[in-house]
Design a protein around this motif. Structure first.
Motif, short mmCIF file in Angstrom:
data_model
loop_
_atom_site.label_atom_id
_atom_site.label_comp_id
_atom_site.label_asym_id
_atom_site.label_seq_id
_atom_site.Cartn_x
_atom_site.Cartn_y
_atom_site.Cartn_z
N GLY A 45 -24.99 27.96 18.46
CA GLY A 45 -25.92 27.71 19.56
C GLY A 45 -27.36 27.69 19.09
N ALA A 46 -27.70 28.56 18.13
CA ALA A 46 -29.07 28.57 17.61
C ALA A 46 -29.38 27.27 16.87
N VAL A 47 -28.39 26.75 16.11
CA VAL A 47 -28.59 25.47 15.41
C VAL A 47 -28.79 24.34 16.42
N ASP A 48 -27.93 24.31 17.45
CA ASP A 48 -28.07 23.26 18.47
C ASP A 48 -29.41 23.35 19.19
N ALA A 49 -29.85 24.58 19.47
CA ALA A 49 -31.15 24.73 20.13
C ALA A 49 -32.29 24.22 19.24
N PRO A 121 -30.29 14.09 -4.79
CA PRO A 121 -29.50 13.20 -5.65
C PRO A 121 -28.73 14.01 -6.70
N GLY A 122 -27.49 13.71 -6.88
CA GLY A 122 -26.66 14.39 -7.88
C GLY A 122 -26.00 15.66 -7.39
N GLU A 123 -26.35 16.15 -6.20
CA GLU A 123 -25.75 17.38 -5.67
C GLU A 123 -24.48 17.06 -4.90
N GLU A 124 -23.64 18.09 -4.79
CA GLU A 124 -22.44 17.95 -4.00
C GLU A 124 -22.82 17.84 -2.52
N PRO A 125 -22.13 17.00 -1.75
CA PRO A 125 -22.44 16.90 -0.32
C PRO A 125 -22.26 18.23 0.38
N SER A 126 -23.13 18.51 1.32
CA SER A 126 -23.07 19.75 2.10
C SER A 126 -22.82 19.40 3.57
N ARG A 127 -22.32 20.37 4.28
CA ARG A 127 -22.08 20.18 5.72
C ARG A 127 -23.40 20.27 6.47
N VAL A 128 -23.65 19.30 7.36
CA VAL A 128 -24.86 19.30 8.16
C VAL A 128 -24.46 19.08 9.62
N ARG A 129 -25.27 19.64 10.49
CA ARG A 129 -25.07 19.45 11.93
C ARG A 129 -25.95 18.28 12.35
N LEU A 130 -25.36 17.30 13.06
CA LEU A 130 -26.05 16.07 13.39
C LEU A 130 -26.04 15.91 14.91
N MET A 131 -27.26 15.67 15.46
CA MET A 131 -27.39 15.43 16.90
C MET A 131 -28.02 14.06 17.11
N SER A 132 -27.33 13.17 17.81
CA SER A 132 -27.80 11.79 18.06
C SER A 132 -28.12 11.65 19.54
#
Length: 452
Positions: A45-49, A121-132
């Protein structure tokens, strides 16, 4: 031979501690799991806020035709209606956060997703929270992202803390439960040790008193009262055995003396006859005593048999008075109308015989029998003109081997007459009472039997 392993401990204390430990462990695990889920949702909830706040600020700038705010945001990207990026944040430069299909899906509503994105660039992909979110009426869509690395690290730390704290808390609760159970059952252990130390009912040692008014305290008080009743019953039974031994010793000693006299006077037929007649009387006395004791034993065991048949109590009293009067030296009067009951006439005759013998032994010369009916019962009142029951004897005259001091010296009875009266009456489902007074001023015994 296969050895069976007991999964349940035999000790009550161990079983209670086990049940307490399992129950509290289950409750604790459920509570901690709910706490972890609540904390995880709170972080989400804090991330979404945060994403919603950033999106509001960027949309306000875009509507003011200021696209520099999007470029200045670390992870934001603005798309046209056909899905072409218009402005991109510095951290996602050269990357596309939304595909054209995702852009079309976010034209009319806010869409929240989680995706993999390489932050450098060159890093492993990380999980991100995406709001459209849609920006305006022309179909533009704004995408704002937030890395979940920090949030997931916080969640993992919480999980580690809970994983370490849970066994510690469970162990502490089990130990606390064990201590509580031991403290609660300590009075039971004390009662057990004290009860084991009481090896005979002769001792006056009581069970320890447990303070309070809980279940264990009431149990201790109940056991102590039960022990007191058992001591009283044991004392009565021991007195009964002592009295029976005393009553048996006298006729046996007399019989032995008479037999010795008969042997010494073998050449004197008259002396032998007198000795044998005296021994015969003692044998008869022993027989009556044995029969009386057997009757009382059957009554105590609830197996005293009565053969019920219609009996006219008044007619029976008249018949018995004619036989009992001369034998006991009594003038017996019978009064009353015919009263029919279902009773064992042999046992009722035994009651009247014992009452007559008791009056004669007390020194009475006249007895009166009154038979009446009423209130669902038949009433037989035996009264005599003797001295009555001694004051100290009224409360226990129905007990076995109880006799007044004068009658003990003068009578050959064993003190079982009134006990047998009560036993026979009780076997018939009736009651027996006694007092002193009218109509003749002496002893009065009242027998009540269920009416037919």
């Amino acid at each position: 031979m296969v050895k069976v392993v007991r999964l349940v401990p035999p000790s009550l204390r161990a079983r209670l501690a086990l049940v307490f430990g399992l129950g509290t462990s289950l409750v604790l695990l459920v509570a901690l799991s709910l706490l972890y889920v609540a904390l995880d949702r709170q972080l989400d909830g804090a991330v979404d806020a945060d994403l919603a706040g950033r999106g509001d600020d960027l949309i306000a700038s875009i509507r003011a035709h200021d696209l520099s705010a999007v470029s200045g945001d670390p992870m934001a990207q603005l798309y046209s209606a056909d899905g072409t990026p218009i402005a991109t944040g510095a951290a996602v430069a050269g990357q596309v956060l939304l595909r054209p299909g995702q852009v079309r899906a976010a034209r009319n509503r806010t869409v929240k997703t989680v995706t993999l994105l390489a932050l450098r660039p060159g890093e492993e992909p990380s999980r991100v929270r995406l709001m459209s979110r849609p920006v305006g009426q022309n179909g533009e869509v704004l995408a704002v992202a937030q890395p979940l690395t920090t949030v997931e690290s916080a969640g993992n730390r919480q999980l580690i803390v809970l994983a370490v704290a849970t066994p510690v808390l469970i162990g502490a609760l089990v130990v606390l439960g064990w201590l509580l159970v031991r403290a609660a059952l300590r009075p039971v252990d004390l009662l057990t040790r004290e009860a084991a130390a009481i090896s005979t009912l002769d001792t006056d040692r009581p069970l320890p008193a447990v303070p309070g008014n809980d279940e264990i305290a009431r149990l201790a008080a109940t056991l102590d009262r039960m022990l007191s009743r058992l001591k009283v019953a044991f004392a009565r039974e021991r007195a009964f055995v002592d009295d029976a031994s005393h009553e048996l010793r006298t006729p046996i000693a007399v019989m032995r003396g008479e037999i010795d006299l008969a042997l010494e006077a073998a050449d004197d037929p008259d002396e032998v006859r007198r000795s044998l007649l005296a021994a015969q009387r003692q044998v008869a006395r022993l027989g009556r005593l044995a029969e009386d004791l057997l009757l009382l034993a059957r009554e105590r065991a609830g197996s005293l048999a009565v053969h019920r048949e219609p009996v006219d109590l008044t007619d029976l009293a008249h018949a018995e008075s004619r036989k009992l009067g001369p034998v006991n030296g009594l003038g017996i009067e019978v009064h009353g109308d015919p009263v029919i009951v279902a009773a064992d006439d042999t046992r009722i005759r035994q009651v009247l015989a014992n009452l007559a013998a008791n009056s004669a032994a007390a020194g009475a010369s006249t007895a009166r029998v009154t038979v009446t009916a009423g209130g669902g019962s038949a009433r037989v009142e035996w009264a005599d003109d003797g001295p009555g029951f001694p004051p100290g004897l009224l409360d226990r005259a129905f007990e076995r081997f109880v006799r007044g001091d004068e009658s003990r010296a003068a009578s050959t009875g064993a003190g079982l007459g009134l006990s047998i009266v009560q036993a026979v009456v009780t076997a018939h489902g009736g009651t027996a009472e006694l007092h002193n007074g009218p109509p003749l001023g002496g002893a009065v015994v009242t027998v009540r039997l269920p009416a037919s």
